[in-house]
Enzyme design. Structure first.
Site, short mmCIF file in Angstrom:
data_model
loop_
_atom_site.label_atom_id
_atom_site.label_comp_id
_atom_site.label_asym_id
_atom_site.label_seq_id
_atom_site.Cartn_x
_atom_site.Cartn_y
_atom_site.Cartn_z
N LYS A 124 0.87 -1.18 0.00
CA LYS A 124 0.00 0.00 0.00
C LYS A 124 0.90 1.22 0.00
O LYS A 124 2.03 1.17 0.50
CB LYS A 124 -0.88 0.00 1.26
CG LYS A 124 -2.15 0.78 1.11
CD LYS A 124 -3.25 -0.03 0.45
CE LYS A 124 -4.45 0.84 0.14
NZ LYS A 124 -5.61 0.06 -0.28
N ASP A 164 -7.13 4.13 -4.51
CA ASP A 164 -7.74 4.00 -3.17
C ASP A 164 -8.36 5.36 -2.89
O ASP A 164 -8.64 6.11 -3.84
CB ASP A 164 -6.67 3.61 -2.13
CG ASP A 164 -7.28 3.20 -0.79
OD1 ASP A 164 -7.83 2.10 -0.70
OD2 ASP A 164 -7.24 4.00 0.18
P1 NDP Z 1 -13.01 7.49 -2.71
O1 NDP Z 1 -11.94 8.49 -2.52
O2 NDP Z 1 -13.57 7.27 -4.05
O3 NDP Z 1 -14.20 7.78 -1.71
C1 NDP Z 1 -13.99 7.85 -0.35
C2 NDP Z 1 -15.27 8.30 0.33
O4 NDP Z 1 -15.11 8.22 1.73
C3 NDP Z 1 -15.61 9.75 0.04
O5 NDP Z 1 -16.98 9.92 0.08
C4 NDP Z 1 -14.91 10.48 1.18
O6 NDP Z 1 -15.46 11.74 1.47
C5 NDP Z 1 -15.17 9.54 2.32
N1 NDP Z 1 -14.10 9.68 3.32
C6 NDP Z 1 -12.77 9.57 3.11
N2 NDP Z 1 -12.10 9.79 4.24
C7 NDP Z 1 -13.04 10.05 5.17
C8 NDP Z 1 -12.97 10.34 6.55
N3 NDP Z 1 -11.80 10.43 7.20
N4 NDP Z 1 -14.15 10.52 7.22
C9 NDP Z 1 -15.35 10.45 6.56
N5 NDP Z 1 -15.46 10.17 5.25
C10 NDP Z 1 -14.33 9.97 4.58
O7 NDP Z 1 -12.39 6.12 -2.12
P2 NDP Z 1 -12.91 4.62 -2.36
O8 NDP Z 1 -14.37 4.60 -2.53
O9 NDP Z 1 -12.05 4.03 -3.40
O10 NDP Z 1 -12.49 3.95 -0.98
C11 NDP Z 1 -13.39 3.85 0.12
C12 NDP Z 1 -12.91 2.76 1.07
O11 NDP Z 1 -12.87 1.50 0.38
C13 NDP Z 1 -11.50 2.95 1.64
O12 NDP Z 1 -11.45 2.41 2.94
C14 NDP Z 1 -10.64 2.11 0.71
O13 NDP Z 1 -9.42 1.70 1.32
C15 NDP Z 1 -11.58 0.92 0.49
N6 NDP Z 1 -11.31 0.11 -0.68
C16 NDP Z 1 -11.30 0.66 -1.94
C17 NDP Z 1 -11.08 -0.12 -3.04
C18 NDP Z 1 -11.18 0.42 -4.43
O14 NDP Z 1 -11.14 -0.40 -5.36
N7 NDP Z 1 -11.31 1.70 -4.65
C19 NDP Z 1 -10.73 -1.56 -2.89
C20 NDP Z 1 -10.87 -2.06 -1.55
C21 NDP Z 1 -11.11 -1.23 -0.50
P3 NDP Z 1 -14.72 13.10 0.96
O15 NDP Z 1 -15.02 13.17 -0.49
O16 NDP Z 1 -15.34 14.17 1.77
O17 NDP Z 1 -13.26 12.92 1.28
#
Ligand code: NDP
Length: 444
Positions: A124, A164
């Site tokens: 990562k 991510d």
């Molecule tokens: P994105 O950046 O596309 O979306 C993240 C979302 O979570 C946004 O709505 C963001 O809000 C919100 N968010 C981020 N940080 C915080 C925080 N500290 N508190 C509250 N809300 C938060 O990321 P992904 O959808 O790709 O990832 C989401 C999760 O899924 C993560 O944990 C990631 O590690 C996991 N994941 C992702 C994969 C992938 O293929 N993308 C694969 C496996 C796991 P804002 O826009 O306000 O920051």
């Protein structure tokens, strides 16, 4: 050394890395009995060697903003384990990124990748740079500067990053382009690429869809139909969006979404049309989820998460530790039947204990969200073979992988009373595979 002594030792050697401790503790909690059964694990000190990353790269990233100010951020890559394949795992750009968070993510990624049955090790990386509020040109310059710090350490057969939080198709495209410029090679050095230059169909959808496929398997064992179930989803990024898309397709009713500012609750359900509004809002205009409430006249709660709302199923899809013990208790009291983690480690260990004590179906992220990296693995295969599979073909393979992961969890996680401890199942299944590979390859 016994697993618990190894954990204490890790906490002493790496103080203040709380997320890393938490992820390790969750594994140690479920592994003790299995470890006793295999004296060779202790003989070769497998657990400690698997907890401490192979290598950590840390570098300064210098870039210039649109006003000519020279800025610095930190860049990292945690190459956790390549026991079963090249290092593989996403890149996170978020102001909260630090080594503790990346070490927990890389550790979990190693288990997750082993569960997929594909030959991928775990890694990562990321930066404390936040794309939020930055111009297109600033994001591009940052991605290029970040890649300058990383490029010598990655490659199609060594380490293959992906997206991510804060890193989607746009950022992967810029990093891939810079890597190609520096090496002169057009290879599969990143996954999550654009369709036009080697990206796989269904990769954007894979994590969300995969999570729902895993949930379906859990429900099937209990003869529960997903149709009409009200689903609390958090986040509104990649994972949350495609989780909602699949839920809607299957007749479930997503009723919430969130971002780091707050959450919306739409009791009438997020429909296909409303979801398209969210996708445009987040992916094109980079707006805030509050605007959904303004558009559709539903409830918006600033500075909170949706877990106090009533729902049948929770799919946390934002970030780590978004469900604590209080939220878990609230969810249980409100009658939740299943929790399937789209995000990585969204539930604290105390929250998991509450779900399990109440016999809730609980799927940990390392199993339930493995669909994203699985399709990344399929993207790597297509790149090496110079092939491009159809969406149906990839989706079919994704379903098969998620079903296999579910089966492994049932095999290793079913307890004496019949309750399936998916955390234990995922941890033991992943651990055994990596441990055997490490033993076969000798001590180093
Ligand atoms: P994105 O950046 O596309 O979306 C993240 C979302 O979570 C946004 O709505 C963001 O809000 C919100 N968010 C981020 N940080 C915080 C925080 N500290 N508190 C509250 N809300 C938060 O990321 P992904 O959808 O790709 O990832 C989401 C999760 O899924 C993560 O944990 C990631 O590690 C996991 N994941 C992702 C994969 C992938 O293929 N993308 C694969 C496996 C796991 P804002 O826009 O306000 O920051």
């Amino acid at each position: 050394m016994k697993p618990r002594d190894i954990l204490d030792n890790i906490k002493r050697r790496f103080p203040n890395e709380l997320e890393y401790h938490q992820a390790v503790e969750e594994v140690v909690n479920t592994l003790e009995d299995e470890y006793e059964l295999h004296p060779e694990f202790a003989k070769y000190n497998i657990l400690e060697r698997l907890i401490v990353p192979d290598k950590i790269l840390s570098f300064r990233v210098t870039w210039t903003d649109d006003n000519g100010n020279v800025k610095t951020n930190m860049g990292y890559r945690v190459q956790h384990s390549n026991a079963i394949g090249p290092y593989k795992g996403g890149i996170r750009f978020h102001s909260s990124v630090n080594l503790s968070i990346l070490k927990f993510l890389a550790f979990e990624q190693t288990f997750k990748n082993a569960l997929t049955t594909l030959p991928m090790g775990g890694a990562k990386g990321g930066s404390d740079f936040s794309p939020r509020g930055k111009s297109e040109a600033e994001v591009m310059r940052f991605c290029q500067a970040f890649t300058e710090g990383l490029w010598k350490n990655i490659g199609a057969d060594t380490d293959i990053p992906a997206g991510d939080i804060g890193v989607g198709g746009r950022e992967v495209g810029y990093m891939y382009g810079k890597h190609k410029k520096l090496t002169g090679d057009f290879t599969g050095s990143f996954t999550g690429k654009g369709r036009e230059f080697g990206g796989s169909l269904i990769r954007p959808e894979a994590t969300g869809y995969g999570n729902v496929y895993f949930l379906l398997e859990m429900l099937k064992l209990k003869n529960i139909d997903i149709k009409g179930k009200r689903c609390l989803v958090s986040g509104s990024g990649n994972v949350a969006q495609y989780t909602c898309e699949k839920l809607i397709e299957l007749g479930a009713i997503p009723v919430s979404l969130s971002d780091s500012d707050g959450y919306i609750y739409d009791p009438e359900g997020i429909t296909k049309e409303k979801l398209q509004f969210v996708m445009d809002l987040k992916n094109l205009y980079r707006g805030r989820i509050r605007e959904y409430a303004e558009e559709y006249g539903c409830k918006y709660v600033e500075g909170a998460r949706p877990w106090s709302e009533k729902g049948d199923i929770a799919l946390p899809s934002a970030t780590q530790n978004e469900i604590d013990a209080d939220s878990a208790t609230e969810l249980v009291n409100n009658g939740i039947i299943a929790v399937s983690e789209g995000a990585n480690m969204p539930s604290t260990n105390e929250a998991i204990a509450i779900f399990q004590k109440n016999k809730i179906l609980f799927a940990p992220g390392k199993a339930a969200n493995a669909g994203g990296v699985s399709v990344s693995g399929l993207e790597m295969t297509q790149n090496s073979a110079r092939l491009s599979w159809s969406a149906e073909e990839v989706d079919q393979k994704l379903k098969m992988i998620m079903n296999n992961i579910h089966e492994s969890c049932v095999k290793y996680g079913t307890e004496a009373d019949g309750y399936i401890n998916y955390v234990k199942g995922a941890n033991i299944s992943g651990f055994i595979k990596i441990a055997r590979a490490m033993i076969s390859q000798g001590v180093f």
